[in-house]
Design a protein around this motif. Structure first.
Motif, PDB file in Angstrom:
ATOM      1  N   VAL A  38      43.784  38.308  42.118  1.00 56.82           N
ATOM      2  CA  VAL A  38      44.760  37.377  41.550  1.00 56.82           C
ATOM      3  C   VAL A  38      45.387  37.967  40.290  1.00 56.82           C
ATOM      4  N   LYS A  39      44.552  38.490  39.389  1.00 56.02           N
ATOM      5  CA  LYS A  39      45.059  39.042  38.131  1.00 56.02           C
ATOM      6  C   LYS A  39      45.926  40.273  38.372  1.00 56.02           C
ATOM      7  N   THR A  42      49.317  39.204  39.783  1.00 55.66           N
ATOM      8  CA  THR A  42      50.141  38.592  38.737  1.00 55.66           C
ATOM      9  C   THR A  42      50.683  39.655  37.788  1.00 55.66           C
ATOM     10  N   ASP A  48      53.482  33.876  42.993  1.00 55.73           N
ATOM     11  CA  ASP A  48      52.251  33.089  43.074  1.00 55.73           C
ATOM     12  C   ASP A  48      52.319  32.169  44.292  1.00 55.73           C
ATOM     13  N   SER A  52      45.520  28.896  48.465  1.00 53.70           N
ATOM     14  CA  SER A  52      44.659  28.401  47.384  1.00 53.70           C
ATOM     15  C   SER A  52      43.226  28.863  47.630  1.00 53.70           C
ATOM     16  N   TYR A  80      45.005  38.564  48.964  1.00 50.83           N
ATOM     17  CA  TYR A  80      44.010  37.555  48.572  1.00 50.83           C
ATOM     18  C   TYR A  80      43.354  36.917  49.795  1.00 50.83           C
ATOM     19  N   ARG A 218      48.451  23.476  46.124  1.00 45.59           N
ATOM     20  CA  ARG A 218      49.674  24.021  46.712  1.00 45.59           C
ATOM     21  C   ARG A 218      50.593  22.909  47.212  1.00 45.59           C
TER      22      ARG A 218
END
Length: 229
Positions: A38-39, A42, A48, A52, A80, A218
């Motif tokens: 995730v990091k 980003t 994004d 979820s 992800y 979401r």
């Protein structure tokens, strides 16, 4: 206030996200690999729009419940959802994920390497439909997860049916779209693509499917769950 009144009042994305967070605090354990994914996504400017955590865990449980050894994913983003499913694979398992964007594919490969999944999770770069038609696997896939451009959903589902084994599962994400799919006054090309997919499945005798609507962090959406008969 009655329980029904409280339910009627809980209609915002904020409420749904709070509910997700509460349940996740009990059911989803911290995972450094997923946190890194995730990091990293980003930090490198990816949108994004990944599933979820609750949806990722659901995909993981689904893959485990059918004993999936071969998984095809249409739409990688930063990997992800691939990591959620990839971690369930046995030693000889494989996940192939299709991604049109080279930057997204690069980030996904970095995330797979961090998660120790570089040998199991492979990114194929190019238009997804072309990549799917080029696949001629000796062993069919157990599970296909489709989460890409909605306008192409009819074509993706048709190819997924060809590529998945009998009794295998096809999951198609984002098929409710805030309830706009059923509003025929909306002619957005992605919405139309979902409608065309539903019409295709209705006439296909080899697919049995249902849509499950969801609310959560979401917002209001849902997924289609199909089995190839």
């Amino acid at each position: 206030m009655s329980l029904q009144s409280k339910y009627n009042a809980a209609t915002s994305v904020v409420d749904w996200a709070k509910s997700d967070a509460y349940h996740n605090s009990f059911l989803i354990h911290k995972d450094d690999d997923l946190d890194f994914a995730v990091k990293n996504a980003t930090a490198q400017g990816l949108p994004d729009i990944a599933v979820s955590p609750a949806q990722g865990k659901w995909l993981s449980l689904m893959a485990q419940s059918i004993g999936a050894k071969r998984i095809l994913e249409v739409g990688t983003l930063g990997g992800y959802s691939s990591i959620w499913m990839g971690k369930t694979l046995p030693e000889d398992g494989e996940l192939i994920t299709l991604e049109i964007n080279g930057t997204h594919a690069k980030v996904a490969r970095e995330n797979f390497a961090k998660a120790g999944l570089a040998a199991k999770c492979k990114v194929v770069v190019g238009p997804a439909y072309e990549s799917m038609t080029g696949l001629q696997p000796d062993v069919p896939f157990d599970l296909v997860f489709i989460d890409a451009d909605k306008r192409s959903y009819p074509q993706y589902v048709a190819e997924a049916k060809r590529l998945v084994r009998k009794g295998g599962v096809i999951i198609v994400d984002n098929v409710v779209r805030y309830g706009l799919v059923n509003d025929l006054s909306v002619d957005d090309i992605d919405i139309v693509g979902i409608r065309e997919m539903l019409a295709y499945i209705k006439e296909d005798k080899e697919l049995d499917a249902t849509t499950i609507a969801t609310v959560g962090e979401r917002a209001f959406d849902g997924f289609l769950y199909a089995i190839r008969k």
